[in-house]
Motif scaffolding. Structure first.
Motif, PDB file in Angstrom:
ATOM      1  N   LEU A   1       0.696  -1.277   0.001  1.00  0.00           N
ATOM      2  CA  LEU A   1      -0.070  -0.145  -0.001  1.00  0.00           C
ATOM      3  C   LEU A   1       0.903   1.130   0.144  1.00  0.00           C
ATOM      4  N   ASP A   2       0.125   2.272  -0.506  1.00  0.00           N
ATOM      5  CA  ASP A   2       0.947   3.635  -0.339  1.00  0.00           C
ATOM      6  C   ASP A   2       0.210   4.518   0.596  1.00  0.00           C
ATOM      7  N   LEU A   3       0.785   4.718   1.715  1.00  0.00           N
ATOM      8  CA  LEU A   3       0.173   5.530   2.825  1.00  0.00           C
ATOM      9  C   LEU A   3      -0.372   6.902   2.540  1.00  0.00           C
ATOM     10  N   SER A   4       0.471   7.588   1.471  1.00  0.00           N
ATOM     11  CA  SER A   4       0.165   8.932   1.025  1.00  0.00           C
ATOM     12  C   SER A   4      -1.222   8.635   0.172  1.00  0.00           C
ATOM     13  N   ASP A   5      -1.776   7.457  -0.305  1.00  0.00           N
ATOM     14  CA  ASP A   5      -3.113   7.478  -1.300  1.00  0.00           C
ATOM     15  C   ASP A   5      -4.163   7.270  -0.331  1.00  0.00           C
ATOM     16  N   ILE A   6      -4.383   8.335   0.391  1.00  0.00           N
ATOM     17  CA  ILE A   6      -5.352   8.327   1.472  1.00  0.00           C
ATOM     18  C   ILE A   6      -6.807   7.490   1.087  1.00  0.00           C
ATOM     19  N   PRO A   7      -7.311   7.841  -0.140  1.00  0.00           N
ATOM     20  CA  PRO A   7      -8.575   7.392  -0.377  1.00  0.00           C
ATOM     21  C   PRO A   7      -8.503   5.894  -0.721  1.00  0.00           C
ATOM     22  N   SER A   8      -7.359   5.340  -0.997  1.00  0.00           N
ATOM     23  CA  SER A   8      -7.077   3.772  -1.133  1.00  0.00           C
ATOM     24  C   SER A   8      -7.161   2.897   0.046  1.00  0.00           C
ATOM     25  N   LEU A   9      -6.860   3.741   1.259  1.00  0.00           N
ATOM     26  CA  LEU A   9      -6.740   2.930   2.526  1.00  0.00           C
ATOM     27  C   LEU A   9      -7.798   2.288   3.112  1.00  0.00           C
ATOM     28  N   GLU A  10      -9.005   2.704   2.867  1.00  0.00           N
ATOM     29  CA  GLU A  10     -10.189   2.120   3.162  1.00  0.00           C
ATOM     30  C   GLU A  10     -10.514   0.550   2.705  1.00  0.00           C
ATOM     31  N   GLY A  11     -10.281   0.792   1.275  1.00  0.00           N
ATOM     32  CA  GLY A  11     -10.181  -0.817   0.596  1.00  0.00           C
ATOM     33  C   GLY A  11      -9.054  -1.476   1.123  1.00  0.00           C
TER      34      GLY A  11
END
Ligand code: NAP
Length: 267
Positions: free
Chosen positions: A62-72
């Motif tokens: 994962l990329d922690l900077s990619d906030i919208p991806s973190l829910e998934g």
């Protein structure tokens, strides 16, 4: 060795190097099942192979900077073993630059990665923990989450913010049997300064003498597991040194610490 961590499911971010890598080995050695996250699959796979039981280690890039991806990503992490017992929020970057010369974008990047990513993952994981009436958030802050010194404004701001958020969260959920432990490490011998952002967002690319003289990540991991087992609210991790005394002084005489900080040479 007791069996406190045996079969516990632990999700570690920042598991490809430094403190997160050492935590992976320490948890694995004690029988935990792991989910290892960072951006770099190959490095995570190297860590997985070095764990005591690689078959009990899953990789979730994962990329922690990619906030919208973190829910998934959080949903994927829960699906790895069906539940999570310990969320080890650890991935992050540091910063080295004076306020006057630092681009606003650098402040934003550090805040997104070191603060908002932790909030985003926590908000998705929280219903899972409250539904099970069980769970433990462990947060790698820093001594910079308690004090401020030159050249660390973005980093210290993000780490201070973690204390505000997770102290409030602890107060909201402790009656649900959910624990929050905040770690305030001093110098730990990792590559963190190499990746630290400078005034325009470029990486520092240099080692730090203080960090190279710090506690080894392996010893830090042993201290961290003890703190988790105790369920401490907050704990210093590192050598018994001036840093620990500064943290203690900061509680009883903060002005004394501030007076000392303003005399430090920026570096
Ligand atoms: N070392 C110290 O002296 C010290 C002191 C106090 C607090 N800390 C804290 O300890 C934590 C771990 O740092 P460390 O010292 O072990 O440094 P490190 O060796 O540089 O590890 C940083 C980890 O964060 C991951 N990471 C960085 N950017 C990421 C992103 N955008 N998305 C996902 N993962 C990312 C890296 O993985 P990839 O590059 O593979 O993505 C790596 O696994 C940090 O929160 C740091 O602030 C360190």
């Amino acid at each position: 060795m007791d069996n406190y961590f045996e079969n516990k499911v632990v999700w570690i971010t920042g598991a490809s190097s430094g403190i997160g890598e050492a935590l992976a080995y320490a948890f694995s050695f004690r029988g935990a099942k792991l989910i290892l996250s960072s951006r770099n699959y190959d490095e995570l796979d190297r860590v997985r192979q070095t764990c005591r039981t690689p078959e009990n280690v899953k990789i979730l890039t994962l990329d922690l900077s990619d906030i919208p991806s973190l829910e998934g990503k959080t949903s994927e992490a829960i699906a790895c073993y069906g539940h999570i017992d310990i969320m080890m929020h650890n991935g992050g970057i540091s910063q080295r630059s004076l306020v006057i010369e630092t681009d606003l974008e650098v402040h934003r990047r550090v805040m997104e990665l070191d603060y908002f990513s932790y909030v985003a993952i926590t908000k998705t994981l929280l219903p899972h923990f409250t539904g099970r009436r069980s769970g433990h958030f462990v947060v790698t802050s820093s001594i910079m989450g308690k004090i401020g010194t030159p050249m660390r404004s973005a980093y210290a701001a993000a780490k201070h913010a973690l204390h505000g958020f997770f102290d409030c969260l602890r107060a909201e959920i402790s009656s649900d049997n959910i624990k929050v432990t905040i770690l305030t490490p001093g110098y730990i011998r990792t590559n963190i300064s190499l990746h630290a952002l400078t005034k325009d967002g470029a990486k520092l690319g240099a080692r730090s003498k203080n960090i190279d003289n710090g506690l080894t990540p392996g010893k830090a991991a042993v201290q961290i597991l003890n703190v988790i087992k105790r369920g401490s609210f907050e704990s210093y991790i590192g050598k018994f040194s001036g840093e620990k005394i500064v943290l203690w002084l900061n509680r009883i005489a903060p002005n004394m610490v501030i007076r000392k900080a303003v005399k430090l040479t920026p570096k």
